[in-house]
Design an enzyme around this catalytic site. Structure first.
Site, PDB file in Angstrom:
ATOM      1  CE  LYS A   1      -5.933   1.273   1.877  1.00 32.93           C
ATOM      2  NZ  LYS A   1      -5.751   0.482   0.326  1.00 32.93           N
TER       3      LYS A   1
ATOM      4  CG  ASP B   1      -9.486  -0.810  -4.014  1.00 29.11           C
ATOM      5  OD1 ASP B   1      -8.598   0.200  -4.019  1.00 29.11           O
ATOM      6  OD2 ASP B   1     -10.521  -0.827  -4.716  1.00 29.11           O
TER       7      ASP B   1
ATOM      8  CB  SER C   1      -0.794   0.007   1.208  1.00 19.81           C
ATOM      9  OG  SER C   1      -1.554   1.409   1.195  1.00 19.81           O
TER      10      SER C   1
ATOM     11  NE  ARG D   1      -6.993  -0.983   5.583  1.00 18.88           N
ATOM     12  CZ  ARG D   1      -8.128   0.064   5.838  1.00 18.88           C
ATOM     13  NH1 ARG D   1      -8.146   0.717   6.729  1.00 18.88           N
ATOM     14  NH2 ARG D   1      -8.494   0.505   4.675  1.00 18.88           N
TER      15      ARG D   1
HETATM   16  O1  LIG Z   1      -4.282   2.170  -2.793  1.00 17.41           O
HETATM   17  P1  LIG Z   1      -3.677   2.074  -1.936  1.00 17.41           P
HETATM   18  O2  LIG Z   1      -1.957   2.364  -2.241  1.00 17.41           O
HETATM   19  O3  LIG Z   1      -3.472   0.997  -0.727  1.00 17.41           O
HETATM   20  O4  LIG Z   1      -3.905   3.739  -0.851  1.00 17.41           O
HETATM   21  P2  LIG Z   1      -5.152   4.353  -1.294  1.00 17.41           P
HETATM   22  O5  LIG Z   1      -5.267   5.391  -0.086  1.00 17.41           O
HETATM   23  O6  LIG Z   1      -5.206   4.692  -2.748  1.00 17.41           O
HETATM   24  O7  LIG Z   1      -6.182   3.129  -0.957  1.00 17.41           O
HETATM   25  P3  LIG Z   1      -7.564   2.779  -1.866  1.00 17.41           P
HETATM   26  O8  LIG Z   1      -7.341   2.945  -3.267  1.00 17.41           O
HETATM   27  O9  LIG Z   1      -8.044   1.434  -1.285  1.00 17.41           O
HETATM   28  O10 LIG Z   1      -8.509   4.027  -1.197  1.00 17.41           O
HETATM   29  C1  LIG Z   1      -8.995   3.741  -0.140  1.00 17.41           C
HETATM   30  C2  LIG Z   1      -9.943   5.178   0.078  1.00 17.41           C
HETATM   31  O11 LIG Z   1     -11.016   4.871   0.898  1.00 17.41           O
HETATM   32  C3  LIG Z   1     -11.265   5.531   2.250  1.00 17.41           C
HETATM   33  N1  LIG Z   1     -10.914   4.628   3.399  1.00 17.41           N
HETATM   34  C4  LIG Z   1     -10.462   3.411   3.407  1.00 17.41           C
HETATM   35  N2  LIG Z   1     -10.298   2.678   4.325  1.00 17.41           N
HETATM   36  C5  LIG Z   1     -10.728   3.787   5.302  1.00 17.41           C
HETATM   37  C6  LIG Z   1     -10.749   3.799   6.689  1.00 17.41           C
HETATM   38  O12 LIG Z   1     -10.573   2.962   7.379  1.00 17.41           O
HETATM   39  N3  LIG Z   1     -11.198   5.110   7.428  1.00 17.41           N
HETATM   40  C7  LIG Z   1     -11.432   5.975   6.541  1.00 17.41           C
HETATM   41  N4  LIG Z   1     -11.310   6.149   5.251  1.00 17.41           N
HETATM   42  C8  LIG Z   1     -11.214   4.950   4.636  1.00 17.41           C
HETATM   43  C9  LIG Z   1      -9.937   6.485   2.210  1.00 17.41           C
HETATM   44  O13 LIG Z   1     -10.387   7.790   1.422  1.00 17.41           O
HETATM   45  C10 LIG Z   1      -8.982   5.941   1.486  1.00 17.41           C
HETATM   46  O14 LIG Z   1      -8.178   6.932   0.657  1.00 17.41           O
HETATM   47 MG   LIG Z   2      -5.423   3.322  -4.064  1.00 10.58          MG
END
Ligand SMILES: O=P(O)(O)OP(=O)(O)OP(=O)(O)OC[C@H]1O[C@@H](n2cnc3c(O)ncnc32)[C@H](O)[C@@H]1O
Ligand SMILES: [Mg+2]
Length: 200
Positions: A12, A72, A7, A184
């Site tokens: 995260k 994701d 990631s 998660r």
């Molecule tokens: O893809 P990676 O590199 O893992 O990093 P990313 O931030 O782009 O991750 P995602 O594409 O999975 O998008 C996840 C988004 O969803 C939201 N999100 C996911 N999990 C969350 C959480 O536990 N609490 C709050 N928002 C969350 C938040 O806006 C994140 O940026």
């Molecule tokens: Mg992402």
């Protein structure tokens, strides 16, 4: 066994690391993207979390030869038919701008009454063994959305998300509280038996 958590989202990643370590998986050394040579980020073009999680984990496994895990995740809002969903990280049009994403969502839900502000966080975690098995697991966390931020913990949409059964937002939770309940945490707990088997 080395396990790569693929990631690029530092907050995260910290949650993924905490949860995997909390499961005290003997024989597993947890690595992050900082521990491996740079490789280009997989485009997240799948229409669903499963497709994106698999793409990210496959990409990492192919680029490093390591057993790789990717998540994701996003917020699925009832009133928006499940959006922002896979667009959660870039809902405002700028990737990773949590404030802009959250402000936009609050504006879109401005006239939505309290009884129709349900939402769920979704996390799909993919495990890919180079040249071997692929496992995809999913965790969901139901709650409701506030009209203004509360709390400074977590990341993304946490400051407006009040999980079912709680009065506080997931941003007001301690890291341990959130890990124990979150989408998660739920997804990763499903992955643990597969990780234990690989670590033997
Ligand atoms: O893809 P990676 O590199 O893992 O990093 P990313 O931030 O782009 O991750 P995602 O594409 O999975 O998008 C996840 C988004 O969803 C939201 N999100 C996911 N999990 C969350 C959480 O536990 N609490 C709050 N928002 C969350 C938040 O806006 C994140 O940026
Ligand atoms: Mg992402």
């Amino acid at each position: 066994m080395k396990l790569l958590l693929a990631s690029r989202n530092a907050k995260k990643l910290r949650e993924l690391q905490r949860i995997v370590v909390a499961e005290s998986l003997e024989g597993i050394e947890v690595l992050s993207l900082a521990d491996v040579p740079e490789f280009p980020e997989a485009p997240e073009t799948a229409p669903d979390f499963e497709g994106n999680a698999l793409a990210k984990a496959r990409d990492a496994a192919a680029a490093t030869g390591l057993v790789s895990v990717a998540d994701d995740s996003g917020l699925a809002v009832d009133e928006l038919n499940g959006m922002p969903g896979v667009l959660s990280a870039r809902w405002s049009g700028r990737h990773g701008d949590d404030d802009a994403n959250l402000d936009l969502l609050l504006g879109q839900l401005g006239d939505v009454p309290d009884e129709r502000r349900g939402a769920a966080f979704v996390s799909v975690v993919a495990l890919v063994v180079p040249g071997g098995e692929e496992v995809v697991v999913r965790g969901e966390w139901r709650g409701a959305l506030l009209r203004a931020r509360r709390g400074t913990g977590g990341f993304g949409y946490d400051p407006i998300f009040v999980p079912e059964g709680y009065e506080i937002t997931s941003a007001e939770m301690t890291a341990e509280q959130k890990d124990a309940e979150s989408h998660r945490g739920r997804a990763l707990k499903l992955l643990v038996p597969h990780l234990r088997k690989l670590a033997r």
